[in-house]
Design an enzyme around this catalytic site. Structure first.
Site, PDB file in Angstrom:
ATOM      1  N   ILE A 165       0.639  -1.073   0.015  1.00 54.71           N
ATOM      2  CA  ILE A 165       0.168  -0.134   0.126  1.00 54.71           C
ATOM      3  C   ILE A 165       0.848   1.180   0.065  1.00 54.71           C
ATOM      4  O   ILE A 165       0.593   2.314  -0.673  1.00 54.71           O
ATOM      5  CB  ILE A 165      -1.126   0.189   1.334  1.00 54.71           C
ATOM      6  CG1 ILE A 165      -1.744  -1.047   1.116  1.00 54.71           C
ATOM      7  CG2 ILE A 165      -1.658   1.407   1.229  1.00 54.71           C
ATOM      8  CD1 ILE A 165      -2.900  -1.475   2.011  1.00 54.71           C
ATOM      9  N   ARG A 245      -3.682   0.573  11.044  1.00 54.19           N
ATOM     10  CA  ARG A 245      -4.255  -0.036  12.200  1.00 54.19           C
ATOM     11  C   ARG A 245      -4.217   0.672  13.293  1.00 54.19           C
ATOM     12  O   ARG A 245      -3.346   1.399  13.673  1.00 54.19           O
ATOM     13  CB  ARG A 245      -3.439  -1.479  12.635  1.00 54.19           C
ATOM     14  CG  ARG A 245      -3.953  -2.580  11.903  1.00 54.19           C
ATOM     15  CD  ARG A 245      -5.511  -3.202  11.915  1.00 54.19           C
ATOM     16  NE  ARG A 245      -5.903  -4.117  11.054  1.00 54.19           N
ATOM     17  CZ  ARG A 245      -6.252  -4.170   9.990  1.00 54.19           C
ATOM     18  NH1 ARG A 245      -6.330  -3.104   9.206  1.00 54.19           N
ATOM     19  NH2 ARG A 245      -6.648  -5.269   9.440  1.00 54.19           N
ATOM     20  N   ASP A 269      -8.513   6.761   9.602  1.00 48.01           N
ATOM     21  CA  ASP A 269      -9.345   5.617   9.149  1.00 48.01           C
ATOM     22  C   ASP A 269      -9.579   4.661   9.958  1.00 48.01           C
ATOM     23  O   ASP A 269     -10.514   3.876   9.972  1.00 48.01           O
ATOM     24  CB  ASP A 269      -8.974   4.879   7.535  1.00 48.01           C
ATOM     25  CG  ASP A 269     -10.013   3.928   6.965  1.00 48.01           C
ATOM     26  OD1 ASP A 269     -11.129   4.162   7.376  1.00 48.01           O
ATOM     27  OD2 ASP A 269      -9.617   2.889   6.771  1.00 48.01           O
ATOM     28  N   GLU A 274     -12.164   0.634  18.325  1.00 50.36           N
ATOM     29  CA  GLU A 274     -13.371   0.517  17.129  1.00 50.36           C
ATOM     30  C   GLU A 274     -14.624  -0.338  17.633  1.00 50.36           C
ATOM     31  O   GLU A 274     -14.352  -1.416  17.617  1.00 50.36           O
ATOM     32  CB  GLU A 274     -12.667   0.051  15.789  1.00 50.36           C
ATOM     33  CG  GLU A 274     -11.686   0.978  15.345  1.00 50.36           C
ATOM     34  CD  GLU A 274     -11.061   0.489  13.962  1.00 50.36           C
ATOM     35  OE1 GLU A 274     -11.123  -0.371  13.584  1.00 50.36           O
ATOM     36  OE2 GLU A 274     -10.188   1.083  13.557  1.00 50.36           O
ATOM     37  N   HIS A 293     -12.863   2.868   9.484  1.00 55.61           N
ATOM     38  CA  HIS A 293     -12.169   1.759   8.998  1.00 55.61           C
ATOM     39  C   HIS A 293     -13.059   1.174   7.849  1.00 55.61           C
ATOM     40  O   HIS A 293     -13.142  -0.111   7.639  1.00 55.61           O
ATOM     41  CB  HIS A 293     -12.153   0.704  10.198  1.00 55.61           C
ATOM     42  CG  HIS A 293     -10.994  -0.382   9.825  1.00 55.61           C
ATOM     43  ND1 HIS A 293     -10.257  -0.804  10.997  1.00 55.61           N
ATOM     44  CD2 HIS A 293     -10.582  -0.801   8.783  1.00 55.61           C
ATOM     45  CE1 HIS A 293      -9.478  -1.660  10.364  1.00 55.61           C
ATOM     46  NE2 HIS A 293      -9.451  -1.706   9.040  1.00 55.61           N
TER      47      HIS A 293
HETATM   48  N1  LIG Z   1      -7.782   0.700   6.542  1.00 53.47           N
HETATM   49  C1  LIG Z   1      -8.089  -0.439   6.120  1.00 53.47           C
HETATM   50  O1  LIG Z   1      -9.057  -0.663   5.438  1.00 53.47           O
HETATM   51  C2  LIG Z   1      -6.989  -1.447   5.539  1.00 53.47           C
HETATM   52  C3  LIG Z   1      -7.003  -2.173   4.459  1.00 53.47           C
HETATM   53  C4  LIG Z   1      -5.960  -2.988   4.114  1.00 53.47           C
HETATM   54  C5  LIG Z   1      -5.052  -2.905   4.794  1.00 53.47           C
HETATM   55  N2  LIG Z   1      -4.844  -2.015   5.867  1.00 53.47           N
HETATM   56  C6  LIG Z   1      -3.501  -2.021   6.729  1.00 53.47           C
HETATM   57  O2  LIG Z   1      -2.419  -1.598   6.112  1.00 53.47           O
HETATM   58  C7  LIG Z   1      -1.353  -2.244   6.524  1.00 53.47           C
HETATM   59  C8  LIG Z   1      -0.211  -2.288   5.172  1.00 53.47           C
HETATM   60  O3  LIG Z   1      -0.717  -3.180   4.194  1.00 53.47           O
HETATM   61  P1  LIG Z   1       0.187  -3.497   3.046  1.00 53.47           P
HETATM   62  O4  LIG Z   1      -0.594  -4.464   2.300  1.00 53.47           O
HETATM   63  O5  LIG Z   1       0.989  -2.510   2.599  1.00 53.47           O
HETATM   64  O6  LIG Z   1       1.328  -4.526   3.938  1.00 53.47           O
HETATM   65  P2  LIG Z   1       2.715  -5.035   3.396  1.00 53.47           P
HETATM   66  O7  LIG Z   1       3.178  -5.946   4.403  1.00 53.47           O
HETATM   67  O8  LIG Z   1       2.858  -4.931   2.074  1.00 53.47           O
HETATM   68  O9  LIG Z   1       3.489  -3.534   3.702  1.00 53.47           O
HETATM   69  C9  LIG Z   1       4.251  -3.465   4.992  1.00 53.47           C
HETATM   70  C10 LIG Z   1       5.538  -2.769   5.059  1.00 53.47           C
HETATM   71  O10 LIG Z   1       5.792  -2.263   6.353  1.00 53.47           O
HETATM   72  C11 LIG Z   1       7.155  -2.619   6.682  1.00 53.47           C
HETATM   73  N3  LIG Z   1       7.232  -2.330   8.018  1.00 53.47           N
HETATM   74  C12 LIG Z   1       6.999  -3.566   8.771  1.00 53.47           C
HETATM   75  N4  LIG Z   1       7.576  -3.021  10.210  1.00 53.47           N
HETATM   76  C13 LIG Z   1       8.040  -1.947   9.925  1.00 53.47           C
HETATM   77  C14 LIG Z   1       8.553  -0.950  11.036  1.00 53.47           C
HETATM   78  N5  LIG Z   1       8.536  -1.456  12.287  1.00 53.47           N
HETATM   79  N6  LIG Z   1       8.613   0.091  10.652  1.00 53.47           N
HETATM   80  C15 LIG Z   1       8.702   0.403   9.389  1.00 53.47           C
HETATM   81  N7  LIG Z   1       8.313  -0.334   8.106  1.00 53.47           N
HETATM   82  C16 LIG Z   1       7.707  -1.456   8.692  1.00 53.47           C
HETATM   83  C17 LIG Z   1       7.297  -3.676   5.849  1.00 53.47           C
HETATM   84  O11 LIG Z   1       8.783  -3.987   5.658  1.00 53.47           O
HETATM   85  C18 LIG Z   1       6.410  -3.659   4.720  1.00 53.47           C
HETATM   86  O12 LIG Z   1       7.255  -2.845   3.538  1.00 53.47           O
HETATM   87  C19 LIG Z   1      -1.650  -3.883   6.619  1.00 53.47           C
HETATM   88  O13 LIG Z   1      -1.060  -4.521   7.821  1.00 53.47           O
HETATM   89  C20 LIG Z   1      -3.132  -3.571   7.257  1.00 53.47           C
HETATM   90  O14 LIG Z   1      -3.102  -3.446   8.778  1.00 53.47           O
HETATM   91  C21 LIG Z   1      -5.701  -1.271   6.427  1.00 53.47           C
END
Ligand SMILES: NC(=O)c1ccc[n+]([C@@H]2O[C@H](COP(=O)([O-])OP(=O)(O)OC[C@H]3O[C@@H](n4cnc5c(N)ncnc54)[C@H](O)[C@@H]3O)[C@@H](O)[C@H]2O)c1
Length: 349
Positions: A165, A245, A269, A274, A293
């Site tokens: 993302i 989150r 969001d 929640e 959310h």
């Molecule tokens: N609001 C919503 O409806 C919604 C929907 C989908 C996902 N999300 C959230 O978005 C988050 C990210 O999704 P994604 O698909 O990009 O996940 P992803 O796993 O592809 O990317 C997460 C990134 O975070 C990095 N990371 C992990 N720990 C870290 C730290 N301590 N410091 C810095 N970077 C760190 C990882 O290296 C990775 O590149 C998900 O875990 C989920 O909780 C929210």
């Protein structure tokens, strides 16, 4: 051996009246797949093992899959989460039981990135307050000079995390001519280079970003990673956006910073609790934009997540490794390999 591949859908895919929670999730390809039986299980949170004894696959919405959810029959082979967050699933319990946990990065990538951009534009463009003053008639209208927005050209967009993302957000932000910075110790350096993102320390990220977005998973490492001290490093003109989150941000600390106007605003969001309590002080602030959310919830997001889950489940049915497996070590376990082999024999390649 059973001649049907039974797929359970967690009870929260249906509303109390029995209608589908998300009608854009098209179940037809699953229902029409040869050898597949689909059943909604009763709503239970966490899911109970006895509900899942006779299933090969589970498509899971929000309900928790805990250690006590693992069925004893050994039949369940895949849990397909609808979305990419999997903090509701006990990953170790899945791995121990030879169950692959699958998520749907392809379904959420664009919709969540769009949510971040939406919040950035609404915050910097002062959209909410401009909507409000316009509705107040001439008195409100005439105060518009007090609500100057913030242009984005040359400003710094920062992200904590450049995975699925985070990277997509930068891809989408390209035409805004901003500087890009990110902190991600596990970043794919090639992706960063390709998108023109400067990788910086956590401290520099907070100090330098004009708009700081959070796109990391919730883990013990990231819980309250956005705390009072780090918010204190932010510019008074900076905005914080969290679509990841709630508990990644210490919400009490953020609320205080927003009350004292130590940063310009926030777009959230997700919240620590929640739904939030009705008297939560964050709900009273006008320098925060809130969403339940669900800012990424669009027809295309739900269709995309559903299609990805259905594809993953059908891959497993045919004895193939699906995309988006979270607990990769499971793929080397004997129990998983045996399961795939059996599925291949039962349903062909
Ligand atoms: N609001 C919503 O409806 C919604 C929907 C989908 C996902 N999300 C959230 O978005 C988050 C990210 O999704 P994604 O698909 O990009 O996940 P992803 O796993 O592809 O990317 C997460 C990134 O975070 C990095 N990371 C992990 N720990 C870290 C730290 N301590 N410091 C810095 N970077 C760190 C990882 O290296 C990775 O590149 C998900 O875990 C989920 O909780 C929210």
């Amino acid at each position: 051996m059973a001649d049907t591949f039974r797929v359970a859908l967690s009870g929260d895919f249906r509303k109390v009246d029995g209608s589908l929670t998300f009608p854009d999730f098209d179940l037809t390809p699953l229902r029409q797949a040869p050898g597949v039986e689909v059943e909604f299980i009763e709503a239970a949170n966490p899911l109970r093992a006895e509900q899942l004894e006779d299933f090969d696959a589970l498509i899971l919405l929000i309900h928790r899959f805990a250690p006590e959810s693992v069925p004893k029959s050994g039949r369940l082979g895949v849990v397909a989460r609808f979305g990419v967050g999997y903090d509701t699933v006990d990953v170790d319990a899945c791995t121990k039981a030879g169950i692959a946990l699958v998520i749907t990065p392809d379904g959420v990538r664009r919709p969540v990135a769009v949510s971040i951009i939406t919040l950035m534009l609404a915050l910097t463009g002062k959209l909410m307050v401009k909507d409000k003053i316009t509705r107040q008639g001439p008195d409100g209208f005439n105060t518009r000079v007090d609500y100057m927005g913030v242009g984005l050209v040359g400003r710094t967009l920062g992200s904590l995390g450049i995975g699925n993302i985070g990277a997509e957000m930068f891809r989408m932000a390209k035409p805004f001519d901003m500087k890009f910075i990110a902190c991600d110790p596990y970043a794919d350096k090639e992706v960063a280079k390709e998108l023109g993102i400067e990788l910086v320390s956590l401290e520099d990220l907070f100090k330098r970003a004009d708009v700081l977005s959070i796109s990391v998973p919730l883990s013990p490492e990231t819980h309250h990673i956005v705390n009072a001290e780090r918010i204190g490093l932010m510019k008074p003109t900076a905005y914080l956006i969290n679509t990841a989150r709630g508990p990644i941000v210490d919400q009490k600390a953020l609320t205080k910073a927003l009350q004292e106007k130590r940063i310009a605003g926030a777009g959230l969001d997700v919240l620590e609790k929640e739904p939030p309590d009705a008297d939560d002080s964050i709900l009273k602030l006008d320098n925060v934009i809130l969403a339940p959310h669900a800012l990424c919830w669009t027809d295309q997001c739900f269709a995309g997540n559903g299609a990805a889950d259905v594809k993953a489940v059908l891959e497993v049915q045919h004895g193939r490794v699906p995309r988006g497996v979270v607990n990769r070590p499971v793929l080397d376990s004997e129990i998983w390999k045996k399961r795939l082999e059996e599925n291949r024999k039962r349903f062909g390649d």
